[in-house]
Design an enzyme around this catalytic site. Structure first.
Site, PDB file in Angstrom:
ATOM      1  N   SER A 175       0.838  -1.201   0.000  1.00  0.00           N
ATOM      2  CA  SER A 175       0.000   0.000   0.000  1.00  0.00           C
ATOM      3  C   SER A 175       0.874   1.252   0.000  1.00  0.00           C
ATOM      4  O   SER A 175       1.698   1.424  -0.895  1.00  0.00           O
ATOM      5  CB  SER A 175      -0.960  -0.046   1.184  1.00  0.00           C
ATOM      6  OG  SER A 175      -1.921   0.978   1.103  1.00  0.00           O
ATOM      7  N   ASP A 271      -8.312  -2.777  -7.536  1.00  0.00           N
ATOM      8  CA  ASP A 271      -7.809  -2.588  -6.176  1.00  0.00           C
ATOM      9  C   ASP A 271      -8.916  -2.044  -5.263  1.00  0.00           C
ATOM     10  O   ASP A 271      -9.530  -1.003  -5.544  1.00  0.00           O
ATOM     11  CB  ASP A 271      -6.634  -1.609  -6.225  1.00  0.00           C
ATOM     12  CG  ASP A 271      -5.989  -1.405  -4.875  1.00  0.00           C
ATOM     13  OD1 ASP A 271      -6.592  -0.726  -4.025  1.00  0.00           O
ATOM     14  OD2 ASP A 271      -4.880  -1.926  -4.663  1.00  0.00           O
ATOM     15  N   HIS A 338      -6.593  -5.530  -1.660  1.00  0.00           N
ATOM     16  CA  HIS A 338      -5.571  -4.485  -1.544  1.00  0.00           C
ATOM     17  C   HIS A 338      -4.447  -5.045  -0.698  1.00  0.00           C
ATOM     18  O   HIS A 338      -4.542  -5.096   0.523  1.00  0.00           O
ATOM     19  CB  HIS A 338      -6.157  -3.230  -0.901  1.00  0.00           C
ATOM     20  CG  HIS A 338      -5.180  -2.095  -0.797  1.00  0.00           C
ATOM     21  ND1 HIS A 338      -4.664  -1.444  -1.894  1.00  0.00           N
ATOM     22  CD2 HIS A 338      -4.616  -1.504   0.289  1.00  0.00           C
ATOM     23  CE1 HIS A 338      -3.840  -0.495  -1.500  1.00  0.00           C
ATOM     24  NE2 HIS A 338      -3.791  -0.511  -0.171  1.00  0.00           N
TER      25      HIS A 338
END
Length: 389
Positions: A175, A271, A338
């Site tokens: 991330s 995502d 994600h």
């Protein structure tokens, strides 16, 4: 307790270890880097940065993998003040133990290429993807914007603990940590011995300059605020900032072409964070009609699926706009997720999603050791739910 019962319990323990893996839930103690305070390398609240290190052994003694945690960004003083009271802004709030799984797992069955490397998990407490550096501290809010210094201080400390002798090294992250990996990839390589094999693996860090369902460029405006607040411009790749407005260099689609170190990109073109925050931010859904859809694609209406599908197309346009590179690898899924590399079930297990019959762990391992390249995009036309544990 009888000898028979003790023997039975011992046998059961061995059986469970065999089935589940020796350290199925491996937790590594935290290292608080107090020495970094003297260098001004501190979290938002002024506390020292931190990381978790599980030392390598055997054939992995001179190999290092460093994974930077994620956790979005803070873009305003109130935002950063709020963040500074949590583990994303203060080491005082961090837990002592951190789970090592997926790419950090110490089990050769589930992580055969990296299980015995020196494995590091860097805590994220600056809110700028390790790019900020402002010397002055406002006496009113007492916030420190020092992400770039944190990166430098932790790398310096790891260097003293053996990384100066590294033969293999990977910088990775998830991330916001995945974005930090891209932004710091070449810098990381410059810190390692010239003869070391150094590559970078960015997971869920390819944030696109996409628009919301109302057509506004919220993510671009947010990145502008982050770069300004944290003083990030001077720590972004100069080859990119010399070509465009610095905040645009927070978008991988703009900065990846300038990254010289071999880079592997793991992402979904659907995502889940980007759908939830770039495409449909909360303020654009006051009636919460997207809530169930954001949780699980199977809950989406037909019209919501079409909107998400269009976003996926935009993601692929941004990704496929990159210049071709033989040293780059990528594993682009259609899963509504994600982040994947810190999940053992997703990284390498019998139930892991596969592209070209390979798991992410197999694809990354083959690419790193030059056994085979891997560049593949799952062109499944719709987002799909994938279990991530």
């Amino acid at each position: 307790m009888s000898t028979f019962l003790l023997a039975l319990l011992s046998s059961l323990a061995i059986l469970c270890t065999t089935i589940l893996g020796a350290d199925d839930n491996q937790y590594i103690n935290i290292t608080i880097l107090n020495s970094a305070i003297a260098e001004g390398a501190v979290c938002l609240d002024g506390s020292p940065p931190a990381y978790h290190l599980d030392k390598g052994y055997g054939s992995g003694l001179s190999s290092w993998i460093i994974v930077m945690d994620g956790g979005a960004w803070c873009q305003s003083i109130p935002d950063c003040l709020s963040r500074s009271t949590t583990e994303l802004g203060s080491s005082k709030q961090m837990k002592n133990g951190s789970r090592f799984a997926g790419i950090l797992y110490n089990n050769p069955q589930n992580n055969p290429d990296f299980y015995n490397w020196n494995r590091v998990r860097v805590k994220y407490c600056d809110g700028s993807s390790f790019t900020g550096d402002i010397e002055q501290v406002d006496p009113d809010n007492k916030l420190f914007f020092r992400g770039a210094r944190i990166f430098k201080a932790i790398m310096k400390d790891l260097w003293s603990k053996g990384m100066q002798n590294a033969e293999n090294a990977i910088l990775s992250g998830v991330s916001a940590g995945g974005l930090a990996t891209i932004l710091n990839c070449d810098k990381f390589k410059s810190l390692l011995p010239n003869d070391a094999k150094v590559k970078c693996v960015a997971d869920a860090g390819f944030f696109i300059n996409g628009k919301t369902i109302s057509g506004t460029s919220d993510i671009q405006e947010m990145y502008q605020r982050v770069v300004t607040l944290h003083g990030s411009a001077k720590n972004l790749p100069p080859s990119c900032t010399s070509a465009m407005e610095p905040s645009l260099c927070f978008f991988p689609q703009n900065v990846v072409p300038y990254v010289e170190t071999p880079l592997f990109i793991i992402n979904s073109h659907y995502d889940s964070w980007q759908i939830e925050n770039i495409l449909v931010p909360k303020y654009l859904d006051p009636q919460h009609v997207w809530d169930d859809c954001k949780k699980q694609i199977s809950n989406c209406t037909f019209s919501q699926r079409l909107i998400i599908q269009v976003f996926g197309v935009e993601f692929l346009k941004a990704f496929e706009g990159l210049d071709p590179s033989f040293t780059r690898g990528y594993f682009i899924t259609s899963c509504h997720i994600h982040g994947a590399i810190m999940s053992t079930n997703f990284w390498l297990s019998p139930t892991s999603p596969r592209l070209l019959h390979k798991t992410i762990g197999e694809a990354v391992g083959d690419w790193f050791f030059d056994r085979a390249g891997f560049q593949y995009i799952d062109l499944y036309p719709c987002a799909r739910d994938c279990e991530l544990l």
